[in-house]
Write an enzyme that holds these catalytic residues in place. Structure first.
Site, PDB file in Angstrom:
ATOM      1  N   CYS A 131     -34.231 -51.184  -0.779  1.00  9.90           N
ATOM      2  CA  CYS A 131     -33.778 -51.082   0.610  1.00  9.90           C
ATOM      3  C   CYS A 131     -33.590 -49.606   0.976  1.00  9.90           C
ATOM      4  CB  CYS A 131     -32.462 -51.836   0.812  1.00  9.90           C
ATOM      5  SG  CYS A 131     -31.828 -51.686   2.497  1.00  9.90           S
ATOM      6  N   CYS A 134     -30.385 -48.755   2.921  1.00 10.59           N
ATOM      7  CA  CYS A 134     -29.199 -48.781   2.060  1.00 10.59           C
ATOM      8  C   CYS A 134     -29.175 -47.573   1.131  1.00 10.59           C
ATOM      9  CB  CYS A 134     -29.149 -50.071   1.254  1.00 10.59           C
ATOM     10  SG  CYS A 134     -29.008 -51.556   2.283  1.00 10.59           S
TER      11      CYS A 134
END
Length: 186
Positions: A131, A134
Site C-alpha cells: 500500500c 500507507c
C-alpha cells in the site's frame, strides 16, 4: 518452530534468503524490540503459518507482552487498512478520497507501546501488503518522530526477507502437495 528451523527448510535456490533472514534480524540500526515488532507485523502480512509461529516465538524473547500485542495489532490493522487505502489510492474515483473510511482503527491512536514503534511496525506490514499511500503515511510519521532513512530501510528489509521466506515456503508446499505449514524443502 524456530528461525533456524525455517532457514533449514529453505531450498538451496533460496540460499540468499536463508542468509538474509539471519542478518536482517540480528544486524540493524533498530533496537531489538523494533526489529522483532517489524518482523511480527511482516509475518502477519506474509500469512505463512510456520513463519508467523517462528517469528512470534523468537520475538517473545525480545518484546514484553504489550510489545507482542502491539506488533500483532499492527499486522492486523494493516491487513484492513492496506486493502482499503490501496484501493483509495489506486482507484480512479476521486470521491473515495473525500469519503470517511468509517472503519475502526483505535489501536493506531493507542497501541500500548511507543507510537513511533507502532508506526514503524505498520510500515513493515504496509511494505509487504504493497500500500503506497500507507507506506508514505507511516514513513512520514516515523521520520517526524526522529527515525532515520536507515531505520526505515532496515524495517523494510526485514519485511522483504520475511515475505520472501513465506513465499518460498508456500511455493515449495504447493509443489509437494502439502499445505504451507507442513512443507519440507528438498
Amino acid at each position: 518452530m524456530s528461525i533456524e528451523a525455517l532457514k533449514a527448510r529453505l531450498p538451496d535456490y533460496a540460499k540468499d534468503l536463508r542468509l538474509n533472514l539471519g542478518s536482517v534480524l540480528t544486524t540493524s540500526s533498530l533496537k531489538p524490540g523494533q526489529v522483532w515488532g517489524a518482523a511480527i507485523a511482516a509475518a502477519y502480512a506474509a500469512r505463512n503459518d510456520d513463519v508467523t509461529r517462528a517469528i512470534v516465538a523468537e520475538a517473545a524473547q525480545h518484546l514484553d507482552a504489550a510489545g507482542l500485542t502491539a506488533a500483532k495489532a499492527a499486522g492486523a490493522i494493516m491487513g484492513m487498512n492496506n486493502v482499503y487505502y490501496r484501493t483509495v489510492h489506486l482507484s480512479g474515483n476521486a470521491d473515495f478520497k473525500k469519503i470517511p473510511a468509517r472503519l475502526r482503527m483505535n489501536v493506531i491512536g493507542n497501541p500500548g507501546v511507543e507510537k513511533v514503534d507502532f508506526e514503524l511496525w505498520s510500515l513493515a506490514a504496509s511494505a509487504v501488503n504493497g500500500c503506497g499511500m500507507c507506506i508514505e503515511a507511516h514513513e512520514r510519521e516515523v521520520m517526524h518522530k526522529g527515525m532515520s532513512t536507515e531505520n526505515i530501510q532496515d524495517a523494510v528489509r526485514i519485511a522483504a526477507v520475511i515475505h520472501a521466506v513465506a513465499t518460498v515456503l508456500d511455493a515449495e508446499a504447493a509443489l509437494s502437495g502439502q499445505d504451507g505449514s507442513t512443507a519440507v524443502a528438498a
